[in-house]
Design a protein around this motif. Structure first.
Motif, PDB file in Angstrom:
ATOM      1  N   VAL A 139     -24.200  -6.774 -45.846  1.00  0.00           N
ATOM      2  CA  VAL A 139     -24.787  -6.390 -44.796  1.00  0.00           C
ATOM      3  C   VAL A 139     -26.517  -6.676 -44.848  1.00  0.00           C
ATOM      4  O   VAL A 139     -26.840  -6.893 -45.567  1.00  0.00           O
ATOM      5  CB  VAL A 139     -24.835  -4.899 -44.298  1.00  0.00           C
ATOM      6  N   PRO A 140     -27.341  -7.276 -43.762  1.00  0.00           N
ATOM      7  CA  PRO A 140     -27.893  -7.817 -43.561  1.00  0.00           C
ATOM      8  C   PRO A 140     -29.472  -6.858 -43.851  1.00  0.00           C
ATOM      9  O   PRO A 140     -30.706  -6.605 -44.631  1.00  0.00           O
ATOM     10  CB  PRO A 140     -28.493  -8.677 -42.022  1.00  0.00           C
ATOM     11  N   ALA A 141     -29.197  -5.561 -43.075  1.00  0.00           N
ATOM     12  CA  ALA A 141     -29.925  -4.314 -42.982  1.00  0.00           C
ATOM     13  C   ALA A 141     -29.372  -3.187 -44.449  1.00  0.00           C
ATOM     14  O   ALA A 141     -30.812  -2.572 -44.739  1.00  0.00           O
ATOM     15  CB  ALA A 141     -29.619  -3.678 -41.551  1.00  0.00           C
ATOM     16  N   ILE A 142     -28.705  -3.938 -45.248  1.00  0.00           N
ATOM     17  CA  ILE A 142     -28.483  -3.231 -46.509  1.00  0.00           C
ATOM     18  C   ILE A 142     -29.398  -3.804 -47.719  1.00  0.00           C
ATOM     19  O   ILE A 142     -28.283  -5.031 -47.936  1.00  0.00           O
ATOM     20  CB  ILE A 142     -26.740  -3.092 -46.505  1.00  0.00           C
ATOM     21  N   THR A 176     -30.628   2.300 -38.552  1.00  0.00           N
ATOM     22  CA  THR A 176     -29.659   2.894 -37.597  1.00  0.00           C
ATOM     23  C   THR A 176     -29.359   2.193 -36.853  1.00  0.00           C
ATOM     24  O   THR A 176     -28.191   1.487 -36.794  1.00  0.00           O
ATOM     25  CB  THR A 176     -29.758   4.426 -37.087  1.00  0.00           C
ATOM     26  N   ALA A 177     -30.328   1.969 -35.760  1.00  0.00           N
ATOM     27  CA  ALA A 177     -29.813   0.556 -34.893  1.00  0.00           C
ATOM     28  C   ALA A 177     -29.128  -0.483 -35.460  1.00  0.00           C
ATOM     29  O   ALA A 177     -28.621  -1.167 -35.159  1.00  0.00           O
ATOM     30  CB  ALA A 177     -31.341   0.773 -34.091  1.00  0.00           C
ATOM     31  N   GLU A 178     -29.444  -1.281 -36.620  1.00  0.00           N
ATOM     32  CA  GLU A 178     -29.870  -2.200 -37.679  1.00  0.00           C
ATOM     33  C   GLU A 178     -28.603  -1.982 -38.008  1.00  0.00           C
ATOM     34  O   GLU A 178     -27.745  -3.405 -37.979  1.00  0.00           O
ATOM     35  CB  GLU A 178     -30.423  -2.331 -38.321  1.00  0.00           C
ATOM     36  N   LEU A 179     -27.766  -1.260 -38.335  1.00  0.00           N
ATOM     37  CA  LEU A 179     -26.714  -1.142 -38.189  1.00  0.00           C
ATOM     38  C   LEU A 179     -25.753  -1.075 -37.614  1.00  0.00           C
ATOM     39  O   LEU A 179     -24.461  -0.738 -37.642  1.00  0.00           O
ATOM     40  CB  LEU A 179     -26.397  -0.095 -39.828  1.00  0.00           C
ATOM     41  N   LEU A 180     -26.074  -0.245 -36.346  1.00  0.00           N
ATOM     42  CA  LEU A 180     -25.358  -0.721 -35.344  1.00  0.00           C
ATOM     43  C   LEU A 180     -23.859  -1.203 -34.816  1.00  0.00           C
ATOM     44  O   LEU A 180     -22.726  -1.040 -35.364  1.00  0.00           O
ATOM     45  CB  LEU A 180     -25.880  -0.654 -34.229  1.00  0.00           C
ATOM     46  N   HIS A 181     -24.117  -2.622 -35.732  1.00  0.00           N
ATOM     47  CA  HIS A 181     -23.104  -3.743 -35.148  1.00  0.00           C
ATOM     48  C   HIS A 181     -22.494  -4.201 -36.631  1.00  0.00           C
ATOM     49  O   HIS A 181     -21.285  -4.642 -36.632  1.00  0.00           O
ATOM     50  CB  HIS A 181     -23.971  -5.117 -34.446  1.00  0.00           C
ATOM     51  N   TYR A 182     -22.741  -3.374 -37.946  1.00  0.00           N
ATOM     52  CA  TYR A 182     -21.972  -3.920 -38.831  1.00  0.00           C
ATOM     53  C   TYR A 182     -20.716  -3.098 -39.593  1.00  0.00           C
ATOM     54  O   TYR A 182     -20.700  -3.618 -40.377  1.00  0.00           O
ATOM     55  CB  TYR A 182     -23.256  -4.683 -40.026  1.00  0.00           C
ATOM     56  N   LEU A 183     -21.226  -1.882 -39.153  1.00  0.00           N
ATOM     57  CA  LEU A 183     -20.475  -0.885 -39.554  1.00  0.00           C
ATOM     58  C   LEU A 183     -19.090  -0.240 -38.861  1.00  0.00           C
ATOM     59  O   LEU A 183     -19.659  -0.151 -37.304  1.00  0.00           O
ATOM     60  CB  LEU A 183     -21.224  -0.023 -39.919  1.00  0.00           C
ATOM     61  N   ARG A 184     -18.247  -0.575 -39.421  1.00  0.00           N
ATOM     62  CA  ARG A 184     -17.139   0.110 -38.338  1.00  0.00           C
ATOM     63  C   ARG A 184     -16.465   1.842 -38.847  1.00  0.00           C
ATOM     64  O   ARG A 184     -15.829   1.331 -40.742  1.00  0.00           O
ATOM     65  CB  ARG A 184     -15.997  -0.517 -37.759  1.00  0.00           C
TER      66      ARG A 184
END
Length: 185
Positions: A139-142, A176-184
């Motif tokens: 995940v790009p932001a992690i 958190t906003a960056e992770l929004l689309h990557y986490l389910r």
């Protein structure tokens, strides 16, 4: 009364009559979360351009359809989140164990878009409750520090949603906003 004033008043009157005749039309146009109550409302919603993508629908999207139970909505959302793609109404019916005739009235409002998981336009998602460290690092932001923190803190119980993850890890809003689309979840 001038001709232009008269035409304006007639046009306004027609709009008011149309709204009075179809209060549902106004509700559907103004409330994106309105739950349809009948097959007539499904037909009207389809005329107004409302569409539910069967392969990206959330539990709330499925619950907009009359007669769909919370159990059925959760099942369909879980299947698509796990990577199952529906290509036709028959596949939805099979997943729910229903005859296709039961779902046929929803056909005007359902769309079946295909999403290629190998496409560079498709954002890969991971479940932070089950993903191994290596998957989280994709995940790009992690970064390594955050991936380890996610794994460590899930020992205290499942992350319920992104807000829960943010609170438990004390993440800044920007991250958190960056992770929004990557986490389910």
């Amino acid at each position: 009364m001038a001709l232009s004033d008269w035409l304006t008043s007639i046009t306004g009157l027609r709009g008011e009559l149309k709204t009075q005749r179809h209060p549902l039309r106004s509700r559907l146009s103004n409330d994106p979360y309105y739950r349809l109550q009948s097959l007539e409302e499904v037909r009207l919603a389809a005329e107004l351009g409302m569409s539910i993508d069967a392969n990206q629908a959330t539990v709330d999207d499925w619950l907009r359809l009359p007669g769909i139970s919370i159990r059925q909505a959760r099942l369909l959302a879980a299947l698509t989140q796990s990577g199952v793609q529906f290509h036709a109404l028959e596949e939805l019916a099979a997943a729910l164990g229903l005859p296709v005739q039961r779902l046929q009235p929803f056909a005007p409002i359902l769309s079946f878009c295909y999403y290629d998981p190998e496409s560079p336009c498709t954002i890969p998602t991971v479940d932070p409750n089950t993903a191994p460290l290596e998957a989280l690092l994709r995940v790009p932001a992690i970064d390594l520090f955050l991936a380890r923190a996610i794994v460590h803190h899930r020992a205290g119980g499942r992350y319920q949603n992104l807000a829960d993850l943010q609170a438990r890890l004390n993440l800044p809003a920007v991250l958190t906003a960056e992770l929004l689309h990557y986490l389910r979840f």
